[in-house]
Design a protein around this motif. Sequence first.
Motif, short mmCIF file in Angstrom:
data_model
loop_
_atom_site.label_atom_id
_atom_site.label_comp_id
_atom_site.label_asym_id
_atom_site.label_seq_id
_atom_site.Cartn_x
_atom_site.Cartn_y
_atom_site.Cartn_z
N GLY A 532 0.75 -1.26 0.03
CA GLY A 532 -0.15 -0.09 0.11
C GLY A 532 0.93 1.27 -0.07
N ALA A 533 1.90 1.14 0.43
CA ALA A 533 2.78 2.23 0.57
C ALA A 533 3.31 2.82 -0.88
CB ALA A 533 4.23 2.00 1.53
N GLY A 534 3.43 1.67 -1.84
CA GLY A 534 4.10 1.91 -2.82
C GLY A 534 2.80 2.57 -3.74
N LYS A 536 0.66 4.58 -2.61
CA LYS A 536 0.31 6.12 -2.13
C LYS A 536 1.63 6.95 -2.83
CE LYS A 536 -1.90 5.22 2.26
NZ LYS A 536 -2.00 5.36 3.55
N MET A 537 2.71 6.12 -2.90
CA MET A 537 3.81 6.90 -3.62
C MET A 537 3.54 7.30 -5.07
SD MET A 537 7.53 5.39 -2.17
CE MET A 537 7.02 4.02 -2.34
N LEU A 538 3.10 6.39 -5.96
CA LEU A 538 2.55 6.49 -6.94
C LEU A 538 1.35 7.53 -7.22
CD1 LEU A 538 2.37 2.60 -8.40
CD2 LEU A 538 4.16 4.58 -9.00
N ALA A 539 0.57 7.66 -6.28
CA ALA A 539 -0.53 8.62 -6.43
C ALA A 539 -0.02 10.16 -6.05
CB ALA A 539 -1.61 8.07 -5.41
N ASP A 540 1.01 10.09 -5.16
CA ASP A 540 1.43 11.52 -4.82
C ASP A 540 2.55 11.91 -5.87
OD1 ASP A 540 -0.14 11.59 -2.48
OD2 ASP A 540 1.42 10.44 -1.08
N GLY A 541 3.27 11.02 -6.51
CA GLY A 541 4.53 11.30 -7.08
C GLY A 541 4.18 11.53 -8.74
N LEU A 542 3.10 10.86 -9.19
CA LEU A 542 2.64 11.07 -10.60
C LEU A 542 1.42 11.66 -10.90
CD1 LEU A 542 3.44 7.23 -11.63
CD2 LEU A 542 4.94 9.33 -11.83
N PRO A 543 1.41 13.29 -11.00
CA PRO A 543 0.52 13.94 -11.15
C PRO A 543 -0.51 13.71 -12.35
CG PRO A 543 2.32 15.12 -11.74
CD PRO A 543 2.74 13.96 -11.24
N LYS A 544 -0.30 13.08 -13.42
CA LYS A 544 -1.00 12.99 -14.46
C LYS A 544 -1.52 11.40 -14.53
CE LYS A 544 0.75 16.12 -17.58
NZ LYS A 544 1.37 16.52 -18.84
N LEU A 545 -1.21 10.71 -13.54
CA LEU A 545 -1.88 9.35 -13.34
C LEU A 545 -3.17 8.97 -13.28
CD1 LEU A 545 -0.62 6.27 -13.37
CD2 LEU A 545 -0.66 6.45 -10.91
N ALA A 546 -3.74 8.11 -14.29
CA ALA A 546 -5.11 8.11 -14.47
C ALA A 546 -5.70 6.56 -14.09
CB ALA A 546 -5.68 8.57 -15.79
N GLN A 547 -4.66 5.87 -14.45
CA GLN A 547 -5.04 4.18 -14.25
C GLN A 547 -4.05 3.56 -13.59
OE1 GLN A 547 -6.26 2.55 -18.11
NE2 GLN A 547 -7.18 4.19 -19.05
N LEU A 548 -4.31 2.79 -12.74
CA LEU A 548 -3.32 2.00 -11.89
C LEU A 548 -3.87 0.60 -11.79
CD1 LEU A 548 -0.64 1.52 -10.36
CD2 LEU A 548 -2.04 2.38 -8.26
N ASN A 549 -3.01 -0.38 -12.30
CA ASN A 549 -3.53 -1.88 -11.90
C ASN A 549 -2.63 -2.59 -11.09
OD1 ASN A 549 -4.07 -4.58 -12.27
ND2 ASN A 549 -4.35 -4.53 -14.50
N VAL A 550 -3.25 -3.10 -10.02
CA VAL A 550 -2.36 -3.69 -8.87
C VAL A 550 -3.13 -5.19 -8.66
CG1 VAL A 550 -1.28 -1.68 -7.98
CG2 VAL A 550 -3.47 -2.32 -7.15
N ASP A 551 -3.54 -5.72 -9.72
CA ASP A 551 -4.20 -6.82 -9.53
C ASP A 551 -3.11 -8.20 -9.19
OD1 ASP A 551 -6.55 -5.78 -10.43
OD2 ASP A 551 -6.42 -6.75 -12.52
N GLY A 552 -3.74 -8.87 -8.23
CA GLY A 552 -2.76 -9.94 -7.74
C GLY A 552 -1.59 -9.54 -6.77
N CYS A 553 -1.80 -8.25 -6.37
CA CYS A 553 -0.51 -7.91 -5.66
C CYS A 553 -0.98 -8.23 -4.26
CB CYS A 553 -0.28 -6.32 -5.55
SG CYS A 553 0.18 -5.74 -7.34
N SER A 558 -4.79 -3.92 2.55
CA SER A 558 -6.33 -3.35 2.98
C SER A 558 -6.45 -2.46 1.79
CB SER A 558 -6.34 -2.72 4.32
OG SER A 558 -5.31 -1.43 4.07
N ARG A 559 -7.57 -1.77 1.93
CA ARG A 559 -8.12 -1.01 0.74
C ARG A 559 -7.67 0.37 1.04
NH1 ARG A 559 -11.35 -1.77 -3.34
NH2 ARG A 559 -11.74 0.51 -3.41
N ASP A 560 -7.10 0.65 2.24
CA ASP A 560 -6.74 2.14 2.47
C ASP A 560 -6.03 2.74 1.55
OD1 ASP A 560 -8.21 1.59 4.87
OD2 ASP A 560 -6.14 1.41 6.08
N ALA A 561 -5.00 2.23 0.89
CA ALA A 561 -4.18 3.00 -0.21
C ALA A 561 -4.90 3.15 -1.66
CB ALA A 561 -2.78 1.99 -0.46
N ILE A 562 -5.75 2.08 -1.75
CA ILE A 562 -6.66 1.91 -2.94
C ILE A 562 -7.60 3.19 -2.83
CG2 ILE A 562 -8.13 0.62 -4.43
CD1 ILE A 562 -5.35 -0.70 -4.22
N ASP A 563 -8.25 3.53 -1.77
CA ASP A 563 -9.12 4.52 -1.59
C ASP A 563 -8.27 5.61 -1.63
OD1 ASP A 563 -11.23 2.60 -1.09
OD2 ASP A 563 -10.93 2.80 0.77
#
Length: 589
Positions: A532-534, A536-553, A558-563
């Motif tokens: 989940g820490a990774g 959050k790093m992607l969400a904070d560090g990539l301002p144009k990120l629109a799609q993220l796939n973390v299936d099977g990770c 928990s869903r905290d980082a996803i939310d």
Amino acid sequence: MARTMSPEEYLELGKIHYNQKQYERAVEAFTNGIEAATIPSIGLYDHRAASYAKLNDLKSAVKDGREMIKLDKMNVKGYLRTGSVLEKMNKLETAIGIYRYGMKHVSMENKSFKLLRRLHDEFTRKLSPAKAVDPFTVFPPELIEMVISYFTFKDIVNCHRVCKDWRTYLINNSKLWIDLDLSGARKDVSRIFVRNALYRSKYHIERATIHRFKHFDVLLSLATACRDVLTQLEFISGPVNVDRIVEVVQCAQNLKELIYRDNISLDAVAHIMHRGKSLERVEFTSIAASRSDAVWKGKFPKLDTLVLNGPTNGAPRALNTTSLTMQTPALRVLTLTNWSGGGNFSEPLDFSRLSLEKLTLTKYNFQVFPALPPTLTHLILEPAYGLYVPAGQNDNSSPWTRLCWRNILNSHLPALRHLSLSNFVALSPSFFSLLLETRTNDNKDPEVLDCYTLSTMTTLHHLSIRNSTFSADRHHGPFSTEGILGPLRILSPSLQCLTYASMMCSDDDVEELVHPLLNLEAIDLSNTNITGAGVKMLADGLPKLAQLNVDGCSRISSRDAIDYAEKKGIRVSWRMKQTGGGGRKVRYG
């Protein structure tokens, strides 16, 4: 006061009062008759409703009309009485509903059924706008053509059944029939329909999509009549008759695009292509397995795009790729799926003499890295089995290694924008550097640039690496400057989409990729070791990120980082693999 008369006698008494225009006394008589009856008759409610209507008590009249319908839904009197009162109340929409309900229950053999339908249609017309007209009669022809240009062929066929005026207009407009599209057919198409479409187009059909049509004689007539204008032909389904298809292709002398989506043999493909000298784009998406390779009789000087998808089941089948590509000098786009041949030590794949822009080899059994042309902009390589990539010319020092390394050295791709690799073994920094950044000189010195510099090369927009491994001597993370993906053309601000699925990737690796990839819009890290820490790093560090796939990770607990990512407007896919066993299967995300 005790009632001394029967319901029938009260009905007759009420009728007398009604005829004498004594409506209040008539209502009283009909009411006594209803109360005296165990099951009141339709006549009592009908006459009381008429009396209420004379007294202008329309609500009570409607109530009695509904009681009539409840007593006998097959009797048309209740619908007629209720509808007439609703008309006086100016509730035409409710009246239409009553008549529609009546038409569902009253038998069509009933003489009054036509009256119900006539009243329904009459009220419907009254509710229509006062100036409602057929648009085909008032709109300018240019506007009508503009609207119809958005219709599909199936829409046009349906519209020509609306009325005589629409049919006349659509049939006489030949431009609407030049694209014969049978892809929406739900049952077999008749020969008469295709002949009519050919006639309506004035024998000028330019594109034909064949589906659920068995009459090759009509198709041959179409190709003959439109030999100079028919440029695109697609087969979705139908009986395979190679000889007839060849006849059709031969008759259509200006045919440029042929797509065949039904099952067909490789020999038939070669035979059809041999007869289609004018073809520029050829796609066969379901080639059946054959015991031997086909004989390619060329050349195909105009062929620009070629897609050959082999059998989906079983091991890759033989395909003489070398013989085929030698006869396609103008080829720009090549897609080969589930084939084998021309990829071994004795006959390696060599595309360097072509001017390819897009090359896709998926589930292709090649054992030596292919020689690639510098004109490539899109490259997708997915060997059927793991392909080992040597780290240098002296790696194991075998003839196979030297050949593979020589192809890598000679396959510099300065125009590449899209790179997708899957099922590779022992990827190394030198492989990516030679393929993407340097063009070696005659001495094969990888440190010396020749002809190209970074300023003259395009940067990658899409990078995908799946199900692959790195060389054992890797000491840096894949996204570091010294790592596997360190070349400047890869980790650059121009990269928009990154797929790094089923690879060794942790939160430390994510931290290294965030800074150089500020314009990344989509990233796939499915089946990796990020937490989940990774995320959050992607969400904070990539301002144009629109799609993220973390299936099977599985390390995301928990869903905290996803939310957290979703609150920043990122669409996140997080699904866990279903495991076997007797426990309950749970799907997350």
